[in-house]
Write a protein that holds these residues in place. Structure first.
Motif, PDB file in Angstrom:
ATOM      1  N   GLN A 195      -8.296   4.122  -9.306  1.00  8.89           N
ATOM      2  CA  GLN A 195      -7.390   4.920  -8.314  1.00  8.89           C
ATOM      3  C   GLN A 195      -6.517   5.734  -9.146  1.00  8.89           C
ATOM      4  N   LYS A 196      -6.197   6.940  -8.952  1.00  9.49           N
ATOM      5  CA  LYS A 196      -5.561   7.664  -9.940  1.00  9.49           C
ATOM      6  C   LYS A 196      -4.568   8.559  -8.850  1.00  9.49           C
ATOM      7  N   ASP A 197      -3.309   8.424  -9.288  1.00  5.48           N
ATOM      8  CA  ASP A 197      -2.386   9.175  -8.636  1.00  5.48           C
ATOM      9  C   ASP A 197      -2.561   8.967  -7.021  1.00  5.48           C
ATOM     10  N   ASN A 198      -2.740   8.011  -6.493  1.00  6.22           N
ATOM     11  CA  ASN A 198      -3.069   7.383  -5.028  1.00  6.22           C
ATOM     12  C   ASN A 198      -1.761   6.464  -4.744  1.00  6.22           C
ATOM     13  N   LYS A 199      -0.822   7.258  -3.999  1.00 12.26           N
ATOM     14  CA  LYS A 199       0.232   6.392  -3.398  1.00 12.26           C
ATOM     15  C   LYS A 199       0.079   5.834  -2.169  1.00 12.26           C
ATOM     16  N   ASN A 200      -1.154   5.975  -1.637  1.00 15.16           N
ATOM     17  CA  ASN A 200      -1.368   5.511  -0.086  1.00 15.16           C
ATOM     18  C   ASN A 200      -2.565   4.736   0.108  1.00 15.16           C
ATOM     19  N   VAL A 201      -2.835   3.657  -1.017  1.00 17.21           N
ATOM     20  CA  VAL A 201      -3.996   2.764  -0.588  1.00 17.21           C
ATOM     21  C   VAL A 201      -3.594   1.645   0.368  1.00 17.21           C
ATOM     22  N   LYS A 202      -4.065   1.408   1.549  1.00 15.73           N
ATOM     23  CA  LYS A 202      -3.476   0.375   2.550  1.00 15.73           C
ATOM     24  C   LYS A 202      -4.761  -0.433   2.817  1.00 15.73           C
ATOM     25  N   ILE A 203      -4.611  -1.919   2.597  1.00 12.77           N
ATOM     26  CA  ILE A 203      -5.383  -2.977   2.970  1.00 12.77           C
ATOM     27  C   ILE A 203      -5.009  -3.928   4.007  1.00 12.77           C
ATOM     28  N   ASP A 204      -5.734  -4.045   5.061  1.00 11.25           N
ATOM     29  CA  ASP A 204      -5.490  -5.183   5.996  1.00 11.25           C
ATOM     30  C   ASP A 204      -6.209  -6.661   5.631  1.00 11.25           C
ATOM     31  N   ALA A 205      -5.602  -7.367   5.083  1.00  9.90           N
ATOM     32  CA  ALA A 205      -6.274  -8.757   4.514  1.00  9.90           C
ATOM     33  C   ALA A 205      -6.098  -9.885   5.664  1.00  9.90           C
ATOM     34  N   LYS A 206      -7.099 -10.896   5.240  1.00  8.33           N
ATOM     35  CA  LYS A 206      -7.015 -12.087   6.001  1.00  8.33           C
ATOM     36  C   LYS A 206      -6.724 -13.075   5.119  1.00  8.33           C
ATOM     37  N   MET A 207      -6.375 -14.417   5.573  1.00  9.09           N
ATOM     38  CA  MET A 207      -5.927 -15.575   4.815  1.00  9.09           C
ATOM     39  C   MET A 207      -7.227 -15.808   3.716  1.00  9.09           C
ATOM     40  N   ALA A 208      -8.173 -15.778   3.856  1.00  8.91           N
ATOM     41  CA  ALA A 208      -9.098 -16.206   3.208  1.00  8.91           C
ATOM     42  C   ALA A 208      -9.670 -15.311   1.966  1.00  8.91           C
ATOM     43  N   GLN A 209      -8.941 -14.192   2.040  1.00 12.28           N
ATOM     44  CA  GLN A 209      -9.415 -13.057   1.173  1.00 12.28           C
ATOM     45  C   GLN A 209      -8.243 -12.768   0.054  1.00 12.28           C
ATOM     46  N   THR A 210      -8.915 -12.321  -1.117  1.00 15.72           N
ATOM     47  CA  THR A 210      -8.287 -11.847  -2.278  1.00 15.72           C
ATOM     48  C   THR A 210      -8.191 -10.372  -2.612  1.00 15.72           C
TER      49      THR A 210
END
Length: 354
Positions: free
Chosen positions: A215-230
């Motif tokens: 990712q380059k010059d991207n200020k808006n990377v959003k992730i909805d993670a769960k407990m067992a995830q990395t």
């Protein structure tokens, strides 16, 4: 019996052994009741922290280690599915009873007896070894004696030397070989250096692992993670990653001027081979590891004031902690140390300039 993991800390497979050590107790699900399936899942997830270290070290070096991590993870994934399906409330026995030895079937006749070997092949006829050198020597001696026996006619086969072949009549033949002169090769074109951050950008979930790459010059990377995830962030530049939810671990690998913000971690965070990166935790983070990194700022929350910080081969590291009045204090992690010999042991302290 000594622990193989502790006795092999200097081994290059230490992270492999640690992943196995953290999760192998999941095989003892037969003694867990009344719900062994979640126990198997929990033990499999406990190996993710060290599995990520293996992926970081061998992702672009040797794919067989990446396959090993995937296969080890699949062991517990398939085992959990099997336990959930057939042993939901604990180890289930055969309710019909009976003698287990009665289920053995008689072996078929001639079982295990190999077929007779094929008839022997007659040996080839012996080979006669020719002495090529001796034959060539005999031919040379015969030619020499034949030439000597010609007598006065021995010179009839010689060629006449012309004037252009005589050195006293042709001065150019008396000149020696010219000295070697190295020819200057044309200047090669300087190929532009490959951008380490050039690649196919992607944000994708594979199994229980989020990959944020290139990712380059991207200020808006959003992730909805769960407990067992990395979350694994690789070769990103001028990028901000926001992770919502409670997850196992976060890793920044080979990133530059990038940041990651997350809520809560079960295991810990890791920053490796990065330049000028930031890590901010809004909730709880047990540990953070900083390795081979130049410039790293870690923003801690009130819940993470007991975070354990491990550093190696890094510089310009600062920890930002909140003060009771709502302001923040910036603390520098020492980089210079003084070590003294104390008998057969070493005593290391921080220098005054730290």
């Amino acid at each position: 019996m000594k622990d193989p993991r502790e006795t092999n800390r200097q081994s290059k497979f230490f992270h492999h052994l640690s992943a196995i050590s953290e999760s192998v107790s999941g095989l003892s699900w037969v003694a867990v009741a009344p719900a062994p399936s979640p126990y198997v899942k929990e033990m499999g997830d406990s190996a993710m922290f060290y599995s990520n270290r293996v992926l970081k070290d061998y992702r672009e070096v040797d794919k067989i280690h990446v396959e090993w991590v995937q296969n080890w993870s699949n062991v517990f994934k398939d085992l959990q599915e099997y336990v959930r399906k057939y042993h939901t409330t604990g180890l289930a026995w055969n309710t019909r009873g009976g003698n287990a030895m009665g289920n053995l079937k008689a072996a078929p006749p001639n079982c295990g007896v190999p077929p007779p070997p094929p008839p022997g092949i007659p040996p080839p006829p012996p080979m006669v070894k020719l002495d090529v050198k001796a034959a060539a020597a005999d031919d040379g001696r015969n030619d020499l004696f034949a030439s000597i026996n010609k007598g006065a006619d021995i010179t009839t086969g010689l060629k006449k030397v012309s004037d252009d072949m005589k050195t006293h009549k042709n001065p150019s033949l008396r000149e020696g070989p010219k000295p070697f002169v190295k020819q200057s090769s044309p200047a090669g074109r300087n190929s532009p250096a490959r951008d380490p951050f050039s690649g196919t950008p992607r944000v994708v979930l594979e199994g229980k692992k989020w990959f944020v790459e290139y990712q380059k010059d991207n200020k808006n990377v959003k992730i909805d993670a769960k407990m067992a995830q990395t979350v694994y962030i690789f070769r990103c530049q001028n990028t901000v990653v926001q992770v919502k939810g409670k997850l196992t671990s976060v890793t920044l690998d080979s990133c530059k001027k990038s940041s990651v913000v997350f809520d809560n971690l079960v295991s810990g965070a890791e920053v490796v081979n990065c330049q000028s990166c930031q890590v901010q935790v809004m909730g709880l983070m047990p540990t953070i590891s900083i390795e081979k990194t130049d410039g790293c700022q870690v923003f801690l929350s009130k819940e993470s004031l007991n975070t354990e910080i491990v550093t190696a081969k890094s510089s310009e590291m600062n920890i930002v902690v909140p003060k009771p009045d709502g302001e923040f204090a910036e603390l520098a992690i020492p980089e210079q140390f003084r070590t003294k010999l104390n008998g057969l042991s070493l005593t290391t302290t921080c220098t005054e300039t730290c």
